[in-house]
Design a protein around this motif. Structure first.
Motif, PDB file in Angstrom:
ATOM      1  N   TYR A 151      13.256  -7.415  14.760  1.00 33.91           N
ATOM      2  CA  TYR A 151      12.670  -6.894  13.532  1.00 33.91           C
ATOM      3  C   TYR A 151      11.234  -6.447  13.800  1.00 33.91           C
ATOM      4  CZ  TYR A 151      16.655  -9.327  11.498  1.00 33.91           C
ATOM      5  OH  TYR A 151      17.934  -9.749  11.204  1.00 33.91           O
ATOM      6  N   VAL A 152      10.851  -5.331  13.186  1.00 33.99           N
ATOM      7  CA  VAL A 152       9.506  -4.782  13.378  1.00 33.99           C
ATOM      8  C   VAL A 152       8.889  -4.474  12.022  1.00 33.99           C
ATOM      9  CG1 VAL A 152       8.182  -2.838  14.295  1.00 33.99           C
ATOM     10  CG2 VAL A 152      10.008  -3.853  15.665  1.00 33.99           C
ATOM     11  N   LEU A 153       7.631  -4.881  11.850  1.00 38.82           N
ATOM     12  CA  LEU A 153       6.879  -4.594  10.631  1.00 38.82           C
ATOM     13  C   LEU A 153       6.139  -3.273  10.811  1.00 38.82           C
ATOM     14  CD1 LEU A 153       5.632  -5.483   7.861  1.00 38.82           C
ATOM     15  CD2 LEU A 153       3.798  -6.545   9.209  1.00 38.82           C
ATOM     16  N   PHE A 154       6.498  -2.274   9.998  1.00 37.36           N
ATOM     17  CA  PHE A 154       5.831  -0.970  10.029  1.00 37.36           C
ATOM     18  C   PHE A 154       4.871  -0.867   8.849  1.00 37.36           C
ATOM     19  CE2 PHE A 154       9.464  -0.219  12.658  1.00 37.36           C
ATOM     20  CZ  PHE A 154       9.058   0.735  13.579  1.00 37.36           C
ATOM     21  N   LYS A 155       3.737  -0.249   9.099  1.00 35.80           N
ATOM     22  CA  LYS A 155       2.753  -0.017   8.046  1.00 35.80           C
ATOM     23  C   LYS A 155       2.537   1.490   7.907  1.00 35.80           C
ATOM     24  CE  LYS A 155       0.572  -4.398   9.251  1.00 35.80           C
ATOM     25  NZ  LYS A 155      -0.614  -5.071   9.825  1.00 35.80           N
ATOM     26  N   TYR A 156       2.653   1.978   6.680  1.00 34.88           N
ATOM     27  CA  TYR A 156       2.579   3.412   6.421  1.00 34.88           C
ATOM     28  C   TYR A 156       1.467   3.738   5.434  1.00 34.88           C
ATOM     29  CZ  TYR A 156       7.384   3.413   8.292  1.00 34.88           C
ATOM     30  OH  TYR A 156       8.504   3.258   9.069  1.00 34.88           O
ATOM     31  N   LYS A 157       0.848   4.890   5.637  1.00 35.53           N
ATOM     32  CA  LYS A 157       0.010   5.495   4.618  1.00 35.53           C
ATOM     33  C   LYS A 157       0.910   6.417   3.805  1.00 35.53           C
ATOM     34  CE  LYS A 157      -4.039   3.860   5.954  1.00 35.53           C
ATOM     35  NZ  LYS A 157      -4.764   2.864   5.141  1.00 35.53           N
ATOM     36  N   THR A 158       0.858   6.303   2.491  1.00 39.98           N
ATOM     37  CA  THR A 158       1.723   7.105   1.625  1.00 39.98           C
ATOM     38  C   THR A 158       0.895   8.088   0.818  1.00 39.98           C
ATOM     39  OG1 THR A 158       3.317   5.287   1.432  1.00 39.98           O
ATOM     40  CG2 THR A 158       3.458   7.042  -0.203  1.00 39.98           C
ATOM     41  N   ILE A 159       1.273   9.360   0.895  1.00 41.91           N
ATOM     42  CA  ILE A 159       0.627  10.411   0.113  1.00 41.91           C
ATOM     43  C   ILE A 159       1.593  10.845  -0.982  1.00 41.91           C
ATOM     44  CG2 ILE A 159      -0.307  12.760   0.170  1.00 41.91           C
ATOM     45  CD1 ILE A 159      -1.196  12.211   3.039  1.00 41.91           C
ATOM     46  N   GLU A 160       1.165  10.678  -2.228  1.00 42.45           N
ATOM     47  CA  GLU A 160       2.045  10.936  -3.366  1.00 42.45           C
ATOM     48  C   GLU A 160       1.909  12.347  -3.931  1.00 42.45           C
ATOM     49  OE1 GLU A 160       2.606   7.359  -6.094  1.00 42.45           O
ATOM     50  OE2 GLU A 160       0.644   6.931  -5.202  1.00 42.45           O
ATOM     51  N   ASP A 161       0.778  12.988  -3.666  1.00 43.45           N
ATOM     52  CA  ASP A 161       0.550  14.341  -4.191  1.00 43.45           C
ATOM     53  C   ASP A 161       0.947  15.357  -3.123  1.00 43.45           C
ATOM     54  OD1 ASP A 161      -0.268  16.686  -5.344  1.00 43.45           O
ATOM     55  OD2 ASP A 161      -2.297  16.016  -5.809  1.00 43.45           O
TER      56      ASP A 161
ATOM     57  N   PRO B   2      -4.600  -2.956   1.139  1.00 40.48           N
ATOM     58  CA  PRO B   2      -3.950  -2.352  -0.034  1.00 40.48           C
ATOM     59  C   PRO B   2      -3.677  -0.854   0.110  1.00 40.48           C
ATOM     60  CG  PRO B   2      -5.800  -3.742  -0.680  1.00 40.48           C
ATOM     61  CD  PRO B   2      -5.887  -3.571   0.792  1.00 40.48           C
ATOM     62  N   SER B   3      -4.267  -0.219   1.119  1.00 39.15           N
ATOM     63  CA  SER B   3      -4.076   1.224   1.279  1.00 39.15           C
ATOM     64  C   SER B   3      -2.755   1.573   1.953  1.00 39.15           C
ATOM     65  CB  SER B   3      -5.226   1.821   2.098  1.00 39.15           C
ATOM     66  OG  SER B   3      -5.144   1.419   3.458  1.00 39.15           O
ATOM     67  N   ILE B   4      -2.049   0.564   2.474  1.00 40.68           N
ATOM     68  CA  ILE B   4      -0.799   0.843   3.194  1.00 40.68           C
ATOM     69  C   ILE B   4       0.419   0.342   2.413  1.00 40.68           C
ATOM     70  CG2 ILE B   4      -1.882   0.836   5.458  1.00 40.68           C
ATOM     71  CD1 ILE B   4       0.291  -2.087   4.683  1.00 40.68           C
ATOM     72  N   LYS B   5       1.573   0.877   2.774  1.00 37.05           N
ATOM     73  CA  LYS B   5       2.857   0.353   2.329  1.00 37.05           C
ATOM     74  C   LYS B   5       3.565  -0.196   3.556  1.00 37.05           C
ATOM     75  CE  LYS B   5       2.667   1.435  -2.051  1.00 37.05           C
ATOM     76  NZ  LYS B   5       2.620   0.382  -3.090  1.00 37.05           N
ATOM     77  N   ALA B   6       4.048  -1.419   3.455  1.00 40.35           N
ATOM     78  CA  ALA B   6       4.683  -2.064   4.610  1.00 40.35           C
ATOM     79  C   ALA B   6       6.196  -2.093   4.451  1.00 40.35           C
ATOM     80  CB  ALA B   6       4.142  -3.481   4.775  1.00 40.35           C
ATOM     81  N   GLU B   7       6.864  -2.187   5.579  1.00 38.50           N
ATOM     82  CA  GLU B   7       8.328  -2.226   5.585  1.00 38.50           C
ATOM     83  C   GLU B   7       8.782  -2.913   6.868  1.00 38.50           C
ATOM     84  OE1 GLU B   7      11.277   1.353   6.288  1.00 38.50           O
ATOM     85  OE2 GLU B   7      10.567   1.387   4.207  1.00 38.50           O
ATOM     86  N   VAL B   8       9.688  -3.877   6.748  1.00 42.09           N
ATOM     87  CA  VAL B   8      10.250  -4.529   7.930  1.00 42.09           C
ATOM     88  C   VAL B   8      11.581  -3.858   8.246  1.00 42.09           C
ATOM     89  CG1 VAL B   8      11.143  -6.664   8.928  1.00 42.09           C
ATOM     90  CG2 VAL B   8       9.108  -6.731   7.473  1.00 42.09           C
TER      91      VAL B   8
END
Length: 721
Positions: A186-196, A171-177
């Motif tokens: 196609y590649v699945l990327f997983k990102y850590k997102t910082i909102e502040d 749940p700590s990551i945001k994913a994007e294909v």
């Protein structure tokens, strides 16, 4: 964040049973996937550190200092979450933080402590965490369908499923294909997102935007296009929304800044998130760009900007509110006009046509290829000939809501109105309305931040007049049905209806229409009615466009596959906002006969341009005084008694590389990428060492401005210099 490779190595992309391999001459076109750096020839080109110091799965490398700043790139330059990127990448956040009383856009902003840093509204930080090849999952899912619409639906569904599964596991990551090769990989990327994200140090506008639109996409440049931000997380280290309790983020890696810079011909490389390129497309795609998309969009953006500039001419608040829209439009406009110039100069359509003809002959000469791809080239041509027939209609609809903001507002109101009306009793209607109104208002607030009714009326009148003149398959039926007598009459109709609508004022809409379900359902006007008419007209057309997307998805997958066989080599995937590396040298070029562009500019050039009297070349008096006093500190360019400002290099960059760190052979930060030369705007379609040049701000100028002009010495200290 540490990069991990799971299951198969990223970009060991499959064509049938064979893995694609990437290779490059030095220097060469290419935005290299990280897993292929060992094939890029970096050591031969001049890299002094190990390739594993850049990227090594499971270990910390330079890539861990890279971030994606909304649509730009950036890098950590201190252990306390300090990020350097471009001034223009932070522009919208600075605009939103500004007011006529505190005009940070014009005057700049310096926070000498954490407490003084202010929220960078609208900006987010994404850090690549891990990625894996999911081509087989998606291609297997579409293997049994030949229907183009179903193909796209299945791809989108499968992508969404893969994203959901990845995010549920962590749940700590945001994913994007991301689609690497259209219809193929196609590649699945997983990102850590910082909102502040917070503003730390923003140079004043006549430094960060020196040269304005006059110099945009032009060399020589003298622009201090840099800014400093800081990433914040909750006290437990997890991403969190803006809060005074949050603390500076501590990255796994930050870049070392080298204040000595570089010299001509030195090896340099860039890590970043380049946007989109379209180099693996046929001649007809380039023809579509040259005949339709580029001229239409650039002319429309030009018209919009003229109207918005007029609206803000005598009103500072309006000028500030429209600043980001104007800047984005102007950037796209000049970029597209540069592309048009480049396409015509090198006649890329003719070159592509020759390539495609040779490819067609190759297919026909090989029995096995003919059986599999025999109609490929004619099918591609058939597809694009259909696209050409109603390209103007498609472009008009594509710009309806972004061009006419009143219709964007109407679209949001009508959606809420339709869904509210579906509920049974008035109580149920109010319940639905109350549950959703906050979210709708949040979207409306974002539109109204850059909304001006006078500008919108004129832009709308222009677009309606355009639509009135469209013929054959490009006819906009909603407008044709109104039986206007002339283009001017069509323009007058929409301008008057915007003036009469309660949508043209946020306060009026909120206070008189969005009180409750009853007031929403009771209100109607010509804007709301015509928006619904446009929506009903566009629905079947949009379905047809989806069908065409499905057709193209299959065709382009086959096109790249057979082209690899024909050329007996594989290709670097087109850029798609995923992390890449490009490399080259500090190097000038000759854009025209008897003209040579040197690779460095200096502060002397700022003074010279300022003497022209052009408003775009205003600069702070402190710069001239420091230059006259020869107060250069340790930031001079070798061989000159001056401070370097910007630099030129032959690396392969595109949109999204804005803010990318420019590094020397030892992986040390020596500049920040921000632009390309005018001739290199064509990079999206073709790259050539003779004219493809990118532009960065020299780190010595960044440090000199911080030290001698803005009294932001804390930045230098925090970066450990």
């Amino acid at each position: 964040m540490r990069l991990n490779i799971k299951s198969s190595i990223l970009f060991a992309l499959l064509v049938s049973a064979s893995a694609i391999n990437f290779s490059a001459s030095v220097p060469d076109e290419g935005m290299f996937p990280l897993s292929e750096l060992h094939k890029a020839g970096l050591k031969k080109a001049g890299l002094k550190i190990s390739e594993k110091d850049i990227y090594n799965p499971g270990q910390i490398g330079l890539v861990d200092a890279l971030v994606r700043v909304s649509g730009c790139s950036g890098s950590f330059v201190s252990p306390n979450g300090l990020i350097i990127t471009n001034h223009h990448c932070a522009f919208s956040a600075v605009q939103l933080a500004s007011s006529p009383l505190h005009n940070y856009l014009q005057n700049g902003f310096v926070a000498n402590s954490y407490e003084q840093e202010i929220e960078a509204r609208g900006l987010t930080i994404r850090i690549t965490d891990s990625y894996e090849d999911v081509s087989k999952d998606i291609l297997d899912a579409i293997a049994k369908t030949d229907d183009p619409i179903e193909r796209i639906a299945i791809i989108n569904k499968k992508k969404a499923q893969l994203v959901k599964e990845a995010e549920s596991k962590d749940p700590s990551i945001k994913a994007e294909v991301s689609e690497m090769f259209i219809g193929k990989t196609y590649v699945l990327f997983k990102y850590k997102t910082i909102e502040d994200v917070r503003l730390v140090y923003i140079p004043r506008q006549d430094i960060g935007e020196f040269g304005g639109e006059t110099d945009n996409w032009v060399w020589p440049r003298h622009t201090g296009d840099f800014s400093f931000l800081r990433a914040y997380v909750s006290p437990d280290g997890k991403p969190a929304k803006y809060s005074k309790d949050n603390v500076p983020y501590q990255p796994k890696k930050h870049l070392k800044v080298n204040p000595n810079g570089v010299e001509e011909n030195d090896f340099v490389f860039i890590l970043g998130y380049p946007g989109k390129t379209f180099r693996h497309r046929p001649a007809q795609y380039i023809e579509y760009q040259q005949k339709f998309l580029l001229p239409y969009t650039s002319e429309l953006n030009d018209f919009q900007n003229q109207r918005m500039l007029e609206a803000g001419k005598n009103d500072k608040a309006t000028e500030l509110a429209l600043a980001t829209r104007i800047k984005r439009n102007a950037n796209v406009m000049k970029n597209y006009r540069g592309k048009l110039k480049g396409l015509r100069n090198i006649d890329l359509i003719a070159d592509k046509q020759k390539e495609d003809k040779a490819l067609a002959n190759f297919i026909q000469s090989n029995t096995a290829l003919k059986a599999k791809y025999g109609t490929l080239m004619s099918d591609i041509d058939k597809h694009y000939q259909l696209v050409f027939t109603d390209a103007e209609r498609e472009l008009w609809f594509n710009n309806l809501y972004t061009g006419i903001r009143t219709y964007q507002i109407a679209n949001l109101i009508n959606k809420l109105k339709i869904e509210t009306a579906k509920k049974g009793t008035l109580a149920q209607k109010n319940e639905y309305f109350n549950k959703n109104i906050a979210l709708v208002k949040k979207e409306l607030d974002a539109v109204y931040e850059s909304y001006n009714v006078d500008a919108d009326q004129k832009i709308a009148a222009h677009m309606f007049a355009q639509a009135y003149n469209l013929k054959d398959k490009n006819v906009i039926q909603t407008i044709a049905n109104k039986n206007f007598k002339s283009a001017d009459a069509a323009g007058s109709y929409i301008a008057q209806n915007i003036a009469n609508s309660k949508l043209n004022t946020k306060e009026k809409l909120y206070n008189e229409v969005l009180n409750n379900a009853a007031t929403l359902l009771a209100y109607d006007d010509e804007i709301l009615k015509s928006q619904q008419q446009f929506a009903h007209e566009h629905a079947p057309f949009n379905q047809e466009l989806t069908r065409r997307e499905g057709v193209l998805n299959k065709l382009m997958g086959d096109y790249v596959a057979v082209k690899e066989i024909y050329q007996d080599k594989s290709f670097i995937p087109d850029a798609n906002s995923t992390l890449r590396l490009t490399f080259g040298n500090i190097k000038g070029y000759s854009p025209a006969d008897a003209v040579y562009m040197k690779p460095f500019t200096t502060v002397k050039g700022i003074i010279e341009k300022g003497n022209s009297g052009d408003i775009d070349f205003r600069y702070p008096q402190a710069i001239e005084q420091a230059w006259l006093d020869k107060n250069f500190g340790a930031y001079t360019l070798k061989g000159t008694n001056d401070v370097p400002v910007d630099m030129l290099y032959n690396m392969d960059t595109t949109g999204g590389n804005s803010g990318s760190p420019v590094m020397n052979a030892y992986g040390e930060l020596i500049g920040v990428n921000f632009d390309r030369a005018y001739d290199a705007t064509i990079n999206d379609f073709a790259w050539n060492e003779s004219y493809s040049r990118s532009i960065g701000v020299d780190i010595r100028y960044v440090l000199w401005i911080a030290d001698k002009i803005d009294n932001a010495q804390f930045i230098i200290k925090e970066m450990g210099i």
